[in-house]
Scaffold this motif. Structure first.
Motif, PDB file in Angstrom:
ATOM      1  N   HIS A   1       0.723  -1.152  -0.111  1.00  0.00           N
ATOM      2  CA  HIS A   1       0.088  -0.089  -0.238  1.00  0.00           C
ATOM      3  C   HIS A   1       0.957   1.115  -0.175  1.00  0.00           C
ATOM      4  O   HIS A   1       0.586   2.211  -0.704  1.00  0.00           O
ATOM      5  CB  HIS A   1      -1.034   0.018   1.134  1.00  0.00           C
ATOM      6  CG  HIS A   1      -1.897  -0.891   1.042  1.00  0.00           C
ATOM      7  ND1 HIS A   1      -3.116  -0.924  -0.003  1.00  0.00           N
ATOM      8  CD2 HIS A   1      -2.347  -2.202   1.778  1.00  0.00           C
ATOM      9  CE1 HIS A   1      -3.998  -1.871   0.346  1.00  0.00           C
ATOM     10  NE2 HIS A   1      -3.474  -2.607   1.371  1.00  0.00           N
ATOM     11  N   THR A   2       1.674   1.303   0.777  1.00  0.00           N
ATOM     12  CA  THR A   2       2.982   2.353   0.983  1.00  0.00           C
ATOM     13  C   THR A   2       4.149   1.804   1.267  1.00  0.00           C
ATOM     14  O   THR A   2       4.429   0.744   1.367  1.00  0.00           O
ATOM     15  CB  THR A   2       2.525   3.417   2.019  1.00  0.00           C
ATOM     16  OG1 THR A   2       2.864   2.709   3.200  1.00  0.00           O
ATOM     17  CG2 THR A   2       1.177   3.772   2.159  1.00  0.00           C
ATOM     18  N   LEU A   3       5.305   2.757   1.297  1.00  0.00           N
ATOM     19  CA  LEU A   3       6.677   2.307   1.447  1.00  0.00           C
ATOM     20  C   LEU A   3       6.463   1.710   2.918  1.00  0.00           C
ATOM     21  O   LEU A   3       7.484   0.481   2.954  1.00  0.00           O
ATOM     22  CB  LEU A   3       7.526   3.374   1.570  1.00  0.00           C
ATOM     23  CG  LEU A   3       7.812   3.834   0.141  1.00  0.00           C
ATOM     24  CD1 LEU A   3       8.749   5.190   0.247  1.00  0.00           C
ATOM     25  CD2 LEU A   3       8.502   3.034  -1.021  1.00  0.00           C
TER      26      LEU A   3
ATOM     27  N   ASN B   1      -0.761  12.344   4.578  1.00  0.00           N
ATOM     28  CA  ASN B   1      -0.944  12.947   3.379  1.00  0.00           C
ATOM     29  C   ASN B   1      -1.298  11.825   2.426  1.00  0.00           C
ATOM     30  O   ASN B   1      -1.576  10.669   2.557  1.00  0.00           O
ATOM     31  CB  ASN B   1       0.594  13.400   3.016  1.00  0.00           C
ATOM     32  CG  ASN B   1       1.788  12.397   3.040  1.00  0.00           C
ATOM     33  OD1 ASN B   1       1.556  11.237   2.430  1.00  0.00           O
ATOM     34  ND2 ASN B   1       2.875  12.630   3.749  1.00  0.00           N
ATOM     35  N   ARG B   2      -1.245  12.437   0.892  1.00  0.00           N
ATOM     36  CA  ARG B   2      -1.847  11.290   0.196  1.00  0.00           C
ATOM     37  C   ARG B   2      -1.080  10.282  -0.146  1.00  0.00           C
ATOM     38  O   ARG B   2      -1.360   8.962  -0.483  1.00  0.00           O
ATOM     39  CB  ARG B   2      -1.987  12.208  -1.222  1.00  0.00           C
ATOM     40  CG  ARG B   2      -0.844  12.448  -1.896  1.00  0.00           C
ATOM     41  CD  ARG B   2      -1.137  13.164  -3.376  1.00  0.00           C
ATOM     42  NE  ARG B   2      -1.653  14.444  -3.196  1.00  0.00           N
ATOM     43  CZ  ARG B   2      -1.261  15.622  -3.244  1.00  0.00           C
ATOM     44  NH1 ARG B   2       0.074  15.737  -3.279  1.00  0.00           N
ATOM     45  NH2 ARG B   2      -2.219  16.684  -3.172  1.00  0.00           N
ATOM     46  N   ASP B   3       0.531  10.158   0.063  1.00  0.00           N
ATOM     47  CA  ASP B   3       1.092   9.071  -0.203  1.00  0.00           C
ATOM     48  C   ASP B   3       1.032   8.071   1.086  1.00  0.00           C
ATOM     49  O   ASP B   3       1.296   7.047   0.792  1.00  0.00           O
ATOM     50  CB  ASP B   3       2.767   9.541  -0.072  1.00  0.00           C
ATOM     51  CG  ASP B   3       3.012  10.410  -1.326  1.00  0.00           C
ATOM     52  OD1 ASP B   3       2.402  10.214  -2.660  1.00  0.00           O
ATOM     53  OD2 ASP B   3       3.683  11.234  -1.164  1.00  0.00           O
ATOM     54  N   MET B   4       0.255   8.455   1.981  1.00  0.00           N
ATOM     55  CA  MET B   4       0.257   7.471   3.079  1.00  0.00           C
ATOM     56  C   MET B   4      -1.318   6.899   3.247  1.00  0.00           C
ATOM     57  O   MET B   4      -1.495   6.145   4.276  1.00  0.00           O
ATOM     58  CB  MET B   4       0.504   8.140   4.546  1.00  0.00           C
ATOM     59  CG  MET B   4       2.019   8.562   4.539  1.00  0.00           C
ATOM     60  SD  MET B   4       2.438   9.293   6.043  1.00  0.00           S
ATOM     61  CE  MET B   4       2.517   7.697   7.103  1.00  0.00           C
TER      62      MET B   4
ATOM     63  N   HIS C   1      -6.659   2.042  -1.170  1.00  0.00           N
ATOM     64  CA  HIS C   1      -7.446   3.130  -2.086  1.00  0.00           C
ATOM     65  C   HIS C   1      -8.643   2.631  -2.947  1.00  0.00           C
ATOM     66  O   HIS C   1      -9.926   3.206  -2.840  1.00  0.00           O
ATOM     67  CB  HIS C   1      -6.359   3.394  -3.303  1.00  0.00           C
ATOM     68  CG  HIS C   1      -5.480   4.355  -2.918  1.00  0.00           C
ATOM     69  ND1 HIS C   1      -5.611   5.949  -3.003  1.00  0.00           N
ATOM     70  CD2 HIS C   1      -4.094   4.279  -2.232  1.00  0.00           C
ATOM     71  CE1 HIS C   1      -4.649   6.593  -2.622  1.00  0.00           C
ATOM     72  NE2 HIS C   1      -3.524   5.256  -2.257  1.00  0.00           N
TER      73      HIS C   1
END
Length: 283
Positions: free
Chosen positions: A37-39, A161-164, A168
């Motif tokens: 999903h994220t880093l 933020n949107r990166d976290m 989705h």
């Protein structure tokens, strides 16, 4: 399965003793799918031989590394999904694994949300922040799959933020079925993003029929504190608010004492509590 730790009774038959699952012993399971999903947050889909639960948890372990409690973020017949954040010794090693590799699980443990006992047919609001969206996800997805079982549903989720942003695809479906608000601490209103903490959007909820309205809150302790305060100020009832204290857990069987608050063991009595019964539990 009884979540309590089994105590041997010499009068029981060997067959009865063997039928009880030993919650001290991890069992091997294969990773079927990894979703990045994220880093820092990955989801692990794992076929299992036990039934998941709404914010129940499992102890995830790797030999010679250690173990850690992870909430079940979603589940179905024969599988569970765990969202794991890379923040420590065990989790960093988990991020080195691939699909098809083996991990070890104990569980499921704990008492989760009373979805079928209390929430069905009612108004429900789910408010979650950051990785707290993961344990709340199974509740939202249950009613997404069974919309006739809920009278009305609101969802507020917040991320840094949107990166976290997690899930989705799920969130897009939630938006189609429920009143769903996604807010970012570091958002851009010019791009149509909601900006601010989840508490900034509490006044957009419906507080009619307070006796028929339940609230699920998952996130960091300060987020839970101020969200509960905001809900109470707007007319919510203490005995209709459900909070999670999973951040305290360690051994999962009430032996290490890490999660003990007074006479309450979070790993056994929780991690989910009704607020009026748990407001003394200070994290």
């Amino acid at each position: 399965m009884d979540n309590s730790v089994y105590s041997y009774d010499p009068m029981e038959s060997p067959e009865a003793v063997a039928a009880v699952k030993n919650l001290y012993v991890p069992q091997p399971y294969r990773i079927e799918k990894i979703i990045r999903h994220t880093l820092m947050e990955w989801a692990f889909r794992i076929p299992v031989d036990f039934e998941g639960g709404f914010d129940k948890f499992v102890e995830v372990s790797l030999p010679l590394v250690g173990e850690c409690p992870i909430s079940i973020s979603d589940f179905g017949e024969g599988w569970i999904e765990l969202v794991i954040r890379n923040v420590g010794r065990v989790t960093s090693r988990l991020f080195e694994l691939d699909e098809g590799d083996t991990i070890f699980l104990r569980g499921p443990m704990g008492n989760g949300y009373p979805v079928k006992e209390e929430f069905v047919g009612k108004n429900l609001t789910v408010i979650a922040g950051g990785t707290g969206v993961a344990p709340a996800r199974s509740v939202v997805n249950y009613f997404m799959r069974n919309p006739d079982c809920i009278q009305n549903m609101d969802v507020i989720v917040g991320f840094r933020n949107r990166d976290m942003i997690l899930f989705h695809d799920d969130i897009e479906i939630w938006k189609q079925k429920f009143n769903t608000i996604v807010t970012l601490d570091d958002g851009d209103p010019e791009q149509g993003e909601n900006v601010g903490l989840v508490t900034a959007y509490l006044d957009q909820l419906n507080y009619e029929e307070p006796e028929n309205h339940h609230y699920v809150i998952v996130g960091p302790p300060m987020m839970i504190h101020f969200t509960v305060k905001g809900l109470l100020d707007l007319g919510a009832r203490e005995d209709r608010i459900w909070v999670s204290h999973e951040r305290r857990m360690a051994c999962a069987v009430g032996k290490c004492g890490h999660c003990r608050v007074g006479n309450t063991y979070i790993c056994i009595d929780g991690p989910v509590f009704r607020y009026d019964q748990a407001k003394h539990l200070v994290d």
